[in-house]
Design a protein around this motif. Structure first.
Motif, mmCIF file in Angstrom:
data_model
loop_
_atom_site.group_PDB
_atom_site.id
_atom_site.type_symbol
_atom_site.label_atom_id
_atom_site.label_comp_id
_atom_site.label_asym_id
_atom_site.label_seq_id
_atom_site.Cartn_x
_atom_site.Cartn_y
_atom_site.Cartn_z
ATOM 1 N N TYR A 23 1.436 1.149 -5.169
ATOM 2 C CA TYR A 23 0.849 1.537 -3.893
ATOM 3 C C TYR A 23 1.937 1.631 -2.829
ATOM 4 N N ASP A 24 1.584 2.166 -1.667
ATOM 5 C CA ASP A 24 2.523 2.317 -0.565
ATOM 6 C C ASP A 24 2.421 1.114 0.364
ATOM 7 N N LYS A 25 3.357 0.200 0.254
ATOM 8 C CA LYS A 25 3.331 -1.011 1.067
ATOM 9 C C LYS A 25 3.599 -0.721 2.547
ATOM 10 N N GLU A 26 4.239 0.402 2.861
ATOM 11 C CA GLU A 26 4.504 0.739 4.260
ATOM 12 C C GLU A 26 3.275 1.289 4.966
ATOM 13 N N PRO A 28 -0.036 0.611 6.540
ATOM 14 C CA PRO A 28 -0.712 -0.613 6.989
ATOM 15 C C PRO A 28 -2.073 -0.830 6.333
ATOM 16 N N PHE A 29 -2.809 0.250 6.085
ATOM 17 C CA PHE A 29 -4.126 0.118 5.454
ATOM 18 C C PHE A 29 -4.001 -0.317 3.996
ATOM 19 N N CYS A 30 -3.081 0.310 3.271
ATOM 20 C CA CYS A 30 -2.875 -0.042 1.857
ATOM 21 C C CYS A 30 -2.440 -1.496 1.727
ATOM 22 N N ASP A 31 -1.468 -1.873 2.559
ATOM 23 C CA ASP A 31 -0.945 -3.228 2.502
ATOM 24 C C ASP A 31 -2.020 -4.250 2.875
ATOM 25 N N LYS A 38 -6.767 -10.011 -2.202
ATOM 26 C CA LYS A 38 -6.131 -11.132 -2.908
ATOM 27 C C LYS A 38 -6.016 -10.864 -4.415
ATOM 28 N N ILE A 39 -5.470 -9.711 -4.735
ATOM 29 C CA ILE A 39 -5.341 -9.283 -6.128
ATOM 30 C C ILE A 39 -4.581 -10.305 -6.956
#
Length: 140
Positions: A23-26, A28-31, A38-39
């Motif tokens: 995923y794209d950690k940058e 904000p929504f994805c992160d 809490k995967i």
């Protein structure tokens, strides 16, 4: 494109093991989604991979017509789930241990609802990255 199954190349298997979420950690929504669900606490041993740090994987998936800019990529039990299907599987795996997970599971455990809402989330991601002055993830 939803659920996709393919045999891994040696480089994918050697680098990542069996279960991972790319995923794209940058974003904000994805992160925030990853943190709030809490995967790491699911007990499924899913490695969280920032796509910007794993451009080799991004490229391998892009060649298989899975564009990280259009959805998260979940490899779970040797099956690849993309976009709304990845969110659907994560919702099925989640536990109702907090309010967010209860809502997440209620909404995204339904494939049709997940398929309808995911494109809206994707547009929100692109708009947010644009407003923050961040680029989408580039392909080679």
């Amino acid at each position: 494109m939803g659920q996709t199954t393919f045999s891994h190349t040696d480089s994918l298997e050697n680098k990542m093991g069996d279960n991972f979420l790319l995923y794209d950690k940058e974003c904000p929504f994805c992160d925030a989604y990853i943190r709030m669900t809490k995967i790491k606490e699911l007990g499924c041993n899913i490695s969280l991979l920032d796509a910007r740090d794993h451009l080799d994987l991004v490229e391998e998936f892009y060649k298989k017509e899975l564009d990280i800019n259009k959805g998260m990529i979940l490899n779970f039990n040797n099956t690849i789930y993309f976009g709304s299907h990845a969110i659907y599987i994560l919702a099925l795996l989640s536990t109702p241990n907090n309010f967010f997970n209860r809502v997440n599971k209620f909404v995204f455990q339904h494939k049709v609802l997940a398929s309808l809402l995911y494109p809206i989330l994707r547009v929100g991601r692109r708009a947010t990255l644009y407003l923050l002055g961040k680029d989408t993830i580039k392909h080679f």
